[in-house]
Design a protein around this motif. Structure first.
Motif, mmCIF file in Angstrom:
data_model
loop_
_atom_site.group_PDB
_atom_site.id
_atom_site.type_symbol
_atom_site.label_atom_id
_atom_site.label_comp_id
_atom_site.label_asym_id
_atom_site.label_seq_id
_atom_site.Cartn_x
_atom_site.Cartn_y
_atom_site.Cartn_z
ATOM 1 N N VAL A 48 0.644 -1.428 -0.412
ATOM 2 C CA VAL A 48 0.316 -0.131 -0.271
ATOM 3 C C VAL A 48 0.997 1.147 0.390
ATOM 4 O O VAL A 48 1.544 1.389 0.322
ATOM 5 N N ILE A 49 1.007 2.421 -0.489
ATOM 6 C CA ILE A 49 1.275 3.663 -1.170
ATOM 7 C C ILE A 49 0.454 4.733 -0.385
ATOM 8 O O ILE A 49 -0.739 4.603 -1.057
ATOM 9 N N LYS A 50 0.510 5.369 0.219
ATOM 10 C CA LYS A 50 -0.406 6.365 0.475
ATOM 11 C C LYS A 50 0.759 7.189 0.791
ATOM 12 O O LYS A 50 1.850 7.637 1.040
ATOM 13 N N GLY A 51 0.168 8.324 1.452
ATOM 14 C CA GLY A 51 0.435 9.942 1.658
ATOM 15 C C GLY A 51 0.670 10.579 2.743
ATOM 16 O O GLY A 51 0.527 9.372 4.007
ATOM 17 N N ASN A 52 0.700 11.345 3.180
ATOM 18 C CA ASN A 52 0.695 11.987 4.791
ATOM 19 C C ASN A 52 -0.445 12.548 5.307
ATOM 20 O O ASN A 52 -1.729 11.969 4.435
ATOM 21 N N GLU A 53 -1.143 13.857 6.595
ATOM 22 C CA GLU A 53 -1.754 13.750 6.994
ATOM 23 C C GLU A 53 -2.395 14.723 5.849
ATOM 24 O O GLU A 53 -3.904 14.778 5.751
ATOM 25 N N LYS A 54 -2.014 15.369 5.123
ATOM 26 C CA LYS A 54 -2.549 16.465 3.903
ATOM 27 C C LYS A 54 -2.534 15.978 3.232
ATOM 28 O O LYS A 54 -3.926 16.330 1.934
ATOM 29 N N CYS A 55 -2.211 14.918 2.122
ATOM 30 C CA CYS A 55 -1.767 14.961 1.371
ATOM 31 C C CYS A 55 -1.504 13.809 0.381
ATOM 32 O O CYS A 55 -0.515 12.863 1.291
ATOM 33 N N PHE A 56 -2.064 12.973 -0.881
ATOM 34 C CA PHE A 56 -1.417 11.929 -1.349
ATOM 35 C C PHE A 56 0.178 12.339 -1.901
ATOM 36 O O PHE A 56 1.123 12.330 -1.430
ATOM 37 N N SER A 57 0.017 13.107 -2.902
ATOM 38 C CA SER A 57 1.540 13.616 -3.103
ATOM 39 C C SER A 57 0.513 14.996 -4.625
ATOM 40 O O SER A 57 -0.263 14.953 -5.593
ATOM 41 N N ALA A 58 1.601 16.251 -4.074
ATOM 42 C CA ALA A 58 1.312 17.173 -5.242
ATOM 43 C C ALA A 58 1.436 17.057 -6.902
ATOM 44 O O ALA A 58 1.765 18.056 -7.669
ATOM 45 N N GLY A 59 2.971 16.347 -6.783
ATOM 46 C CA GLY A 59 3.309 16.073 -8.159
ATOM 47 C C GLY A 59 4.938 16.120 -8.333
ATOM 48 O O GLY A 59 5.653 15.960 -6.171
ATOM 49 N N ALA A 60 5.156 15.872 -8.960
ATOM 50 C CA ALA A 60 6.859 16.545 -9.236
ATOM 51 C C ALA A 60 7.610 17.420 -8.186
ATOM 52 O O ALA A 60 6.814 18.603 -8.139
ATOM 53 N N ASP A 61 8.037 17.588 -7.288
ATOM 54 C CA ASP A 61 8.986 19.339 -7.414
ATOM 55 C C ASP A 61 9.835 20.586 -8.303
ATOM 56 O O ASP A 61 11.145 20.371 -8.530
ATOM 57 N N ILE A 62 8.472 20.494 -8.601
ATOM 58 C CA ILE A 62 8.423 21.965 -10.158
ATOM 59 C C ILE A 62 9.864 23.054 -9.558
ATOM 60 O O ILE A 62 9.936 23.613 -10.273
ATOM 61 N N LYS A 63 9.315 23.470 -8.349
ATOM 62 C CA LYS A 63 11.011 24.080 -7.844
ATOM 63 C C LYS A 63 12.353 23.570 -8.125
ATOM 64 O O LYS A 63 12.654 24.912 -8.370
ATOM 65 N N SER A 64 12.286 22.728 -8.156
ATOM 66 C CA SER A 64 13.396 22.208 -8.360
ATOM 67 C C SER A 64 13.931 22.539 -9.742
ATOM 68 O O SER A 64 14.723 22.131 -10.068
ATOM 69 N N PHE A 65 13.043 22.325 -10.788
ATOM 70 C CA PHE A 65 13.632 22.203 -12.170
ATOM 71 C C PHE A 65 13.920 22.694 -12.718
ATOM 72 O O PHE A 65 15.256 22.516 -13.932
ATOM 73 N N PRO A 66 14.785 24.609 -11.922
ATOM 74 C CA PRO A 66 16.065 25.175 -12.847
ATOM 75 C C PRO A 66 17.001 25.135 -12.437
ATOM 76 O O PRO A 66 17.490 25.717 -13.266
ATOM 77 N N GLU A 67 16.711 24.406 -11.682
ATOM 78 C CA GLU A 67 18.534 24.325 -10.974
ATOM 79 C C GLU A 67 18.593 23.086 -11.723
ATOM 80 O O GLU A 67 20.329 22.698 -11.293
ATOM 81 N N LEU A 68 18.056 21.161 -12.038
ATOM 82 C CA LEU A 68 18.558 20.722 -12.143
ATOM 83 C C LEU A 68 19.152 20.822 -14.029
ATOM 84 O O LEU A 68 18.485 21.191 -14.965
ATOM 85 N N THR A 69 20.091 19.662 -14.318
ATOM 86 C CA THR A 69 20.998 20.023 -15.678
ATOM 87 C C THR A 69 19.866 19.005 -16.632
ATOM 88 O O THR A 69 18.996 18.064 -16.296
ATOM 89 N N LYS A 70 20.458 19.188 -17.681
ATOM 90 C CA LYS A 70 19.657 18.360 -18.389
ATOM 91 C C LYS A 70 19.937 16.752 -18.562
ATOM 92 O O LYS A 70 19.042 16.173 -18.332
#
Length: 248
Positions: A48-70
Motif C-alpha cells: 500500500v502506498i499512501k500519503g501524509n496527513e495532508k495529501c497523497f502527492s502534489a506531484g513532481a518538485d517543480i521548484k527544483s526544475f530550473p536548477e536541474l541539469t539536462k
C-alpha cells in the motif's frame, strides 16, 4: 522521505516529504529500494502506498526544475519509469490510498498502481500543461488506456483539476471523506493478504497479459502448476472439510 511498516503481511509505504509530498529523485529512489528490498519478500503479500496527513502527492518538485541539469532531468524521468515498471512487474498487488491532493506526478504514481482507493473530495489532475510542459511519467498513456484517449486528452490538455466522481471507473473504491480512507484501504489490503500468495502472484501476472494465444498458453501452464502447490492443497482440503483455509 518515506516511512514503512508491515502489518498482517501488508507493506505500508507512506510518502513523507512535507508539506505536499513533492516527488523528487530521492523519494523515487527510496520507493524503488523499499519495493525491491521488502516488496518481494514472501512475508509481504500486498503493498500500500499512501500519503501524509495532508495529501497523497502534489506531484513532481517543480521548484527544483530550473536548477536541474539536462542530465538530472533525464535521471528523474528514467527513475520514475523504473519505479512504475517495478510496480507493474512486482508479483504483489500495489494499492494507492489517495486523499487531499493527487496531481501531476502524484496522479501518475497512483495510475501506475494496480488498485486505487480515494476520498471523493480529493483534487486530481494533470496540470503540467499550465506550466508549458507535459506529464512525463507515463500519465497520458496510462490514463488513455484506462478511460479512453478522448477523456485522457481532455484532462491533460486542459490541465483542469477534477474530482473522482468525474471518472469513477478509475477507482476501486471512493469513500466520502479522508477520515474513512485508512480503514477502507486496510480492509481491502488485509482481505487480499489473507489469500494464497501463489494465487495472488499468478492473478497479478494474468492481469498484465493480453488475450493472445501465447498468453493462453502461459495461463494453461500456470493453472496446471498451481494445483500442485501447498496452498492449493490446503484450499481444496479446507473446502471439502468445510473449514477456513490457512494460506501461506
Amino acid at each position: 522521505m518515506i516511512k514503512t511498516n508491515i502489518e498482517n503481511q501488508v507493506l505500508f509505504i507512506q510518502l513523507n516529504n512535507a508539506p505536499v509530498n513533492a516527488l523528487n529523485e530521492k523519494i523515487l529512489v527510496n520507493l524503488i529500494e523499499t519495493i525491491e528490498e521488502q516488496g518481494f519478500d514472501d512475508n509481504v503479500k500486498v503493498i500500500v502506498i499512501k500519503g501524509n496527513e495532508k495529501c497523497f502527492s502534489a506531484g513532481a518538485d517543480i521548484k527544483s526544475f530550473p536548477e536541474l541539469t539536462k542530465h538530472e532531468r533525464l535521471d528523474l524521468a528514467t527513475t520514475s519509469a523504473k519505479l512504475f515498471r517495478l510496480i507493474k512487474t512486482c508479483h504483489k498487488p500495489v494499492i494507492s490510498s489517495i486523499h487531499g491532493i493527487c496531481l501531476g506526478g502524484g496522479f501518475e504514481l497512483a495510475l501506475s498502481c494496480d488498485m486505487r482507493v480515494i476520498s471523493q473530495d480529493t483534487k486530481i489532475g494533470l496540470p503540467e500543461i499550465n506550466l508549458g510542459i507535459f506529464p512525463g511519467f507515463g500519465g497520458v498513456r496510462r490514463l488513455s488506456a484506462m478511460i479512453g484517449q478522448h477523456k485522457a486528452l481532455q484532462i491533460a490538455l486542459t490541465g483542469e483539476v477534477i474530482y473522482p466522481e468525474n471518472i469513477p471507473s478509475l477507482f476501486n473504491i471512493i469513500v466520502e471523506s479522508k477520515d474513512e480512507i485508512e480503514k477502507v484501504t486496510n480492509k481491502l489490503a488485509f482481505d487480499i493478504a489473507s489469500k494464497s500468495l501463489d494465487s495472488i502472484k499468478v492473478i497479478k501476472q494474468m492481469s498484465n497479459l493480453d488475450l493472445s494465444l501465447e498468453s493462453d498458453q502461459i495461463e494453461e501452464r500456470e493453472f496446471v502448476d498451481i494445483i500442485e502447490s501447498e496452498n492449493a492443497k490446503e484450499g481444496i482440503d479446507a473446502f471439502i472439510s468445510k473449514r477456513n483455509p490457512q494460506f501461506k
